[in-house]
Enzyme design. Structure first.
Site, PDB file in Angstrom:
ATOM      1  N   ASP A  79       0.870  -1.170   0.000  1.00  0.00           N
ATOM      2  CA  ASP A  79       0.000   0.000   0.000  1.00  0.00           C
ATOM      3  C   ASP A  79       0.910   1.224   0.000  1.00  0.00           C
ATOM      4  O   ASP A  79       2.079   1.132   0.392  1.00  0.00           O
ATOM      5  CB  ASP A  79      -0.889  -0.041   1.246  1.00  0.00           C
ATOM      6  N   ASP A  82      -0.238   5.018   0.811  1.00  0.00           N
ATOM      7  CA  ASP A  82      -0.535   6.002   1.853  1.00  0.00           C
ATOM      8  C   ASP A  82      -0.418   5.388   3.237  1.00  0.00           C
ATOM      9  O   ASP A  82      -0.984   4.333   3.520  1.00  0.00           O
ATOM     10  CB  ASP A  82      -1.940   6.573   1.659  1.00  0.00           C
TER      11      ASP A  82
END
Length: 287
Positions: free
Chosen positions: A89, A91
């Site tokens: 991922d 963020d």
């Protein structure tokens, strides 16, 4: 940064092209009308994006340190070390910030958008609903977006560059799979040596005058349950949110590692196979 059902991830060859399964778009009528406008305005990213060296005290909550999955099992360690591919991922994992929150703050709608982000990452609201709601609160133009990119360069998490370098040295394929925006993630991928074809993320859409008209609803990462479909023998997902946790399913990720070095979301952490707060914890097991 969902179920592994939308993006199909295959072992990367030199001529690799991502294959996207057909996706039924979920849009409201306002967005559908907006998307009929010519979409010729594109944000031009600078070739010299400055990255801010980041130092971060890992986030810890009172109960997260007591989670049993802070200590990985032998099977978890084996799966991690034998992974053919790792999806990160972006963020609050690869980068310290939630990109959409930072962009919204830059445009004057930070607090309202951050509340929606918290709900989406905790899994209390469908991601596609939260994404549309957040963007509708500030509707960034191309000029605003370019100004943001120039003035707030990405802050890359401590240790992630070294971890990715180590994975690549082991011939492990690395992907960036995110509900954020390609326009923000491409310079990060370049900095980390991740091929652009290994990015799966959302795309902001702008009209001919540079006004915001929506986001591409055909991107699998624009909804809950759409992060990736794995065709690797063994794949690991690393992230902090509910959509990352959902990636661990039959036919998807074999292992979900919750990274809590920025945000420790306990509803996600308690269901993870392994919880870490520092990327060096992952590097320690890689010979």
């Amino acid at each position: 940064m969902a179920q592994l059902s939308g993006v199909q991830i295959y072992p990367v060859q030199s001529t690799y092209v991502p294959q996207l399964s057909s996706v039924r778009s979920r849009t409201n009528s306002g967005l559908s009308r907006a998307l009929r406008k010519p979409l010729s305005h594109h944000v031009k990213l600078s070739n010299h994006v400055s990255f801010i060296p980041a130092a971060l005290e890992p986030y810890k909550s009172a109960s997260s340190s007591n989670l049993e999955n802070r200590q990985p099992s032998k099977q978890v360690i084996r799966t991690w070390c034998d992974a053919d591919a790792v999806c990160f991922d972006v963020d609050s994992t690869v980068c310290l910030d939630e990109g959409i929150d930072e962009l919204a703050d830059f445009c004057g709608a930070g607090q309202a958008v951050a509340q929606w982000t918290a709900r989406a990452m905790a899994g209390s609201v469908a991601f596609e609903e939260a994404l549309a709601a957040r963007l509708s609160l500030f509707k960034p133009s191309t000029d605003q977006f370019q100004d943001y990119i120039d003035k707030r360069p990405p802050r890359i998490s401590p240790g992630i560059a070294e971890l990715i370098m180590k994975l690549k040295a082991r011939n492990t394929d690395v992907y960036l799979v995110s509900g954020g925006f390609r326009q923000m993630i491409k310079p990060v991928a370049l900095e980390l040596g991740v091929p652009h074809e290994n990015i799966f993320a959302n795309q902001l859409l702008f009209g001919t005058s540079g006004d915001y008209v929506g986001f591409d609803p055909t991107e699998p990462t624009s909804r809950s349950g759409g992060k990736a479909k794995c065709r690797y023998k063994s794949l690991v997902m690393v992230g902090d949110g509910a959509t990352d946790l959902e990636a661990r399913q039959p036919g998807g990720a074999d292992l979900f590692i919750c990274y809590g070095g920025v945000q420790m979301r306990e509803a996600v952490a308690t269901k993870a196979d392994w919880v870490v707060s520092d990327f060096h914890e992952l590097m320690a097991y890689l010979a």
